[in-house]
Design an enzyme around this catalytic site. Structure first.
Site, PDB file in Angstrom:
ATOM      1  N   GLN A 101      82.661  34.653  80.095  1.00  0.00           N
ATOM      2  CA  GLN A 101      83.857  35.453  80.367  1.00  0.00           C
ATOM      3  C   GLN A 101      84.866  34.913  79.763  1.00  0.00           C
ATOM      4  O   GLN A 101      86.203  35.709  79.935  1.00  0.00           O
ATOM      5  CB  GLN A 101      84.097  35.259  81.900  1.00  0.00           C
ATOM      6  N   HIS A 119      84.383  39.596  78.142  1.00  0.00           N
ATOM      7  CA  HIS A 119      85.787  40.052  78.280  1.00  0.00           C
ATOM      8  C   HIS A 119      86.678  39.996  77.012  1.00  0.00           C
ATOM      9  O   HIS A 119      87.722  39.673  77.219  1.00  0.00           O
ATOM     10  CB  HIS A 119      86.461  38.953  79.409  1.00  0.00           C
ATOM     11  N   CYS A 154      99.294  48.025  62.744  1.00  0.00           N
ATOM     12  CA  CYS A 154      98.091  48.322  62.293  1.00  0.00           C
ATOM     13  C   CYS A 154      98.096  48.442  60.875  1.00  0.00           C
ATOM     14  O   CYS A 154      98.839  49.475  60.323  1.00  0.00           O
ATOM     15  CB  CYS A 154      97.279  49.424  63.016  1.00  0.00           C
ATOM     16  N   CYS A 157      97.093  52.639  60.782  1.00  0.00           N
ATOM     17  CA  CYS A 157      97.601  53.911  61.158  1.00  0.00           C
ATOM     18  C   CYS A 157      98.983  53.295  61.820  1.00  0.00           C
ATOM     19  O   CYS A 157      99.693  54.279  62.374  1.00  0.00           O
ATOM     20  CB  CYS A 157      96.773  54.440  62.427  1.00  0.00           C
ATOM     21  N   GLY A 194      81.251  26.754  85.958  1.00  0.00           N
ATOM     22  CA  GLY A 194      82.806  27.127  85.956  1.00  0.00           C
ATOM     23  C   GLY A 194      83.415  28.451  86.338  1.00  0.00           C
ATOM     24  O   GLY A 194      84.149  29.071  85.589  1.00  0.00           O
ATOM     25  N   SER A 196      84.455  31.417  89.411  1.00  0.00           N
ATOM     26  CA  SER A 196      84.911  31.466  90.670  1.00  0.00           C
ATOM     27  C   SER A 196      83.784  32.564  91.071  1.00  0.00           C
ATOM     28  O   SER A 196      83.805  33.084  92.370  1.00  0.00           O
ATOM     29  CB  SER A 196      86.348  31.928  90.896  1.00  0.00           C
ATOM     30  N   PRO A 221      83.006  21.988  90.737  1.00  0.00           N
ATOM     31  CA  PRO A 221      83.240  21.294  91.625  1.00  0.00           C
ATOM     32  C   PRO A 221      83.585  21.948  92.982  1.00  0.00           C
ATOM     33  O   PRO A 221      83.553  21.217  94.112  1.00  0.00           O
ATOM     34  CB  PRO A 221      84.635  20.563  90.959  1.00  0.00           C
TER      35      PRO A 221
HETATM   36  P1  OAD Z   1      88.693  31.196  87.686  1.00  0.00           P
HETATM   37  O1  OAD Z   1      89.978  30.763  87.204  1.00  0.00           O
HETATM   38  O2  OAD Z   1      88.711  32.397  88.490  1.00  0.00           O
HETATM   39  O3  OAD Z   1      87.537  30.353  88.407  1.00  0.00           O
HETATM   40  C1  OAD Z   1      87.454  28.990  87.540  1.00  0.00           C
HETATM   41  C2  OAD Z   1      86.189  28.246  88.242  1.00  0.00           C
HETATM   42  O4  OAD Z   1      86.113  27.169  87.559  1.00  0.00           O
HETATM   43  C3  OAD Z   1      86.717  27.808  89.678  1.00  0.00           C
HETATM   44  O5  OAD Z   1      85.627  28.278  90.353  1.00  0.00           O
HETATM   45  C4  OAD Z   1      86.745  26.363  89.736  1.00  0.00           C
HETATM   46  O6  OAD Z   1      86.381  25.685  90.776  1.00  0.00           O
HETATM   47  C5  OAD Z   1      85.973  25.962  88.452  1.00  0.00           C
HETATM   48  N1  OAD Z   1      86.547  24.746  87.998  1.00  0.00           N
HETATM   49  C6  OAD Z   1      87.571  24.117  87.612  1.00  0.00           C
HETATM   50  N2  OAD Z   1      87.503  23.301  86.845  1.00  0.00           N
HETATM   51  C7  OAD Z   1      86.384  22.825  86.456  1.00  0.00           C
HETATM   52  C8  OAD Z   1      85.405  22.030  85.647  1.00  0.00           C
HETATM   53  N3  OAD Z   1      86.092  21.020  85.146  1.00  0.00           N
HETATM   54  N4  OAD Z   1      84.316  22.083  85.536  1.00  0.00           N
HETATM   55  C9  OAD Z   1      83.409  23.336  86.069  1.00  0.00           C
HETATM   56  N5  OAD Z   1      83.945  24.120  86.917  1.00  0.00           N
HETATM   57  C10 OAD Z   1      85.518  24.058  86.874  1.00  0.00           C
HETATM   58  O7  OAD Z   1      87.945  31.650  86.342  1.00  0.00           O
HETATM   59  P2  OAD Z   1      86.883  32.433  86.021  1.00  0.00           P
HETATM   60  O8  OAD Z   1      85.808  32.664  86.891  1.00  0.00           O
HETATM   61  O9  OAD Z   1      86.187  32.396  84.695  1.00  0.00           O
HETATM   62  O10 OAD Z   1      89.009  38.130  83.785  1.00  0.00           O
HETATM   63  O11 OAD Z   1      87.572  33.991  85.993  1.00  0.00           O
HETATM   64  C11 OAD Z   1      86.865  35.353  85.946  1.00  0.00           C
HETATM   65  C12 OAD Z   1      87.518  36.244  85.316  1.00  0.00           C
HETATM   66  O12 OAD Z   1      88.799  36.523  86.090  1.00  0.00           O
HETATM   67  C13 OAD Z   1      88.435  35.940  84.030  1.00  0.00           C
HETATM   68  O13 OAD Z   1      87.498  36.219  82.893  1.00  0.00           O
HETATM   69  C14 OAD Z   1      89.434  36.917  83.756  1.00  0.00           C
HETATM   70  C15 OAD Z   1      89.948  36.820  85.329  1.00  0.00           C
HETATM   71  O14 OAD Z   1      90.340  37.919  85.743  1.00  0.00           O
HETATM   72  C16 OAD Z   1      89.721  39.105  82.737  1.00  0.00           C
HETATM   73  O15 OAD Z   1      90.537  38.596  81.996  1.00  0.00           O
HETATM   74  C17 OAD Z   1      89.076  40.272  82.609  1.00  0.00           C
END
Ligand code: OAD
Length: 257
Positions: A101, A119, A154, A157, A194, A196, A221
């Site tokens: 993502q 994404h 661009c 265009c 990693g 959420s 974590p």
């Molecule tokens: P988040 O910021 O929502 O979640 C990050 C996750 O990583 C959390 O569950 C933390 O507990 C965990 N975390 C933090 N430090 C860590 C570590 N050292 N090792 C392992 N895990 C760790 O980020 P995403 O889940 O990636 O979408 O968010 C998903 C999407 O929401 C993103 O791609 C973005 C956002 O809206 C778009 O931009 C379309």
């Protein structure tokens, strides 16, 4: 950690693996996770109000400046042992698909062959009018944190070049979704690392894999909605847990990366 031994056994005996990652895998490289991304001067902005087509229409220089700041921040950091461990899995199991993502290029720089970017990517800007792809601007244009920057025109265009990422309210790239669906429909193990698990349709991926019979292993974590989907929950950071997991599955695998 007995669970990591169970996870290592699953990985060692797998023929087809999917690695699904979120911002947490890049956290230990110094890239703020998405929801903490607004550090420093950006704290007065809500990320979700910057990552929308309307925000770009209303203030292209603010949005372009924010993404250029993020792109150059990513370019200034390095992949961490978590990214390297993912590349080590790919080196050991030929049929491994990395689905991320994240919009950074840390998987690629760690040696992952062809991660599926659900994404989009900070490194694939395109024209907001005709869709033509464009090169990221020259590095010397590093924006100060919180500084507006005019998006380049661009070459085809003259429309405004926009970040090549998926904004809220936009559809995910079809090819990426298809590749992800294909991989999760037929894998033995899915590592979810990693994330959420809050943003759909990406968050559906571990559930799809579990429904297709895969063993899901989570590395985070914190507790997440994926806890109930995972067969094994490894509570810890990606940079610490993944190398341990990979070295248990294949002793010295990490020393070869
Ligand atoms: P988040 O910021 O929502 O979640 C990050 C996750 O990583 C959390 O569950 C933390 O507990 C965990 N975390 C933090 N430090 C860590 C570590 N050292 N090792 C392992 N895990 C760790 O980020 P995403 O889940 O990636 O979408 O968010 C998903 C999407 O929401 C993103 O791609 C973005 C956002 O809206 C778009 O931009 C379309």
């Amino acid at each position: 950690m007995p669970d990591v031994r169970e996870a290592a056994k699953l990985l060692e005996n797998a023929a087809r693996v999917v690695v699904f990652t979120g911002a947490g895998i890049s956290a230990e490289s110094g890239v703020p996770t998405f929801r903490d991304a607004l550090t420093g001067l950006w704290e007065r902005y809500d990320a979700q109000s910057l990552a929308t087509p309307q925000a770009f229409r209303d203030d292209p220089e603010l949005v372009w400046g924010w993404y250029e700041w993020r792109r150059l921040k990513v370019s200034s950091v390095r992949p961490n042992p978590g990214h390297l461990a993912v590349a080590a899995v790919e080196a050991r199991i030929r049929d491994t698909t990395v689905i991320t993502q994240n919009v950074d290029d840390l998987h690629e720089r760690a040696g992952s062959k062809n991660p599926v970017h659900l994404h989009g990517s900070l490194f694939a800007p395109r024209c907001s009018e005709c869709g033509a792809s464009a090169d990221p601007p020259a590095e010397e244009d590093e924006p100060g944190e919180g500084r507006r920057m005019p998006p380049p025109p661009c070459v085809r265009c003259k429309g405004l070049i926009r970040p090549g990422v998926v904004w809220f309210g936009e559809a995910l790239p079809e090819t990426a979704l298809e590749a992800a669906a294909r991989a999760v429909s037929d894998c033995d193990v899915l590592l979810t690392i990693g994330t959420s698990g809050l943003v759909y349709p990406a968050a559906e991926i571990p559930r799809l894999a579990a429904r297709a019979g895969a063993a899901v292993v989570q590395v985070n974590p914190q507790p997440t909605p994926m806890d109930s989907v995972a067969l094994v929950n490894l509570r810890g950071s990606a940079a610490r847990v993944l190398p341990e997991l990979v070295n248990l599955a294949w002793p010295d695998a990490m020393s070869e990366t």
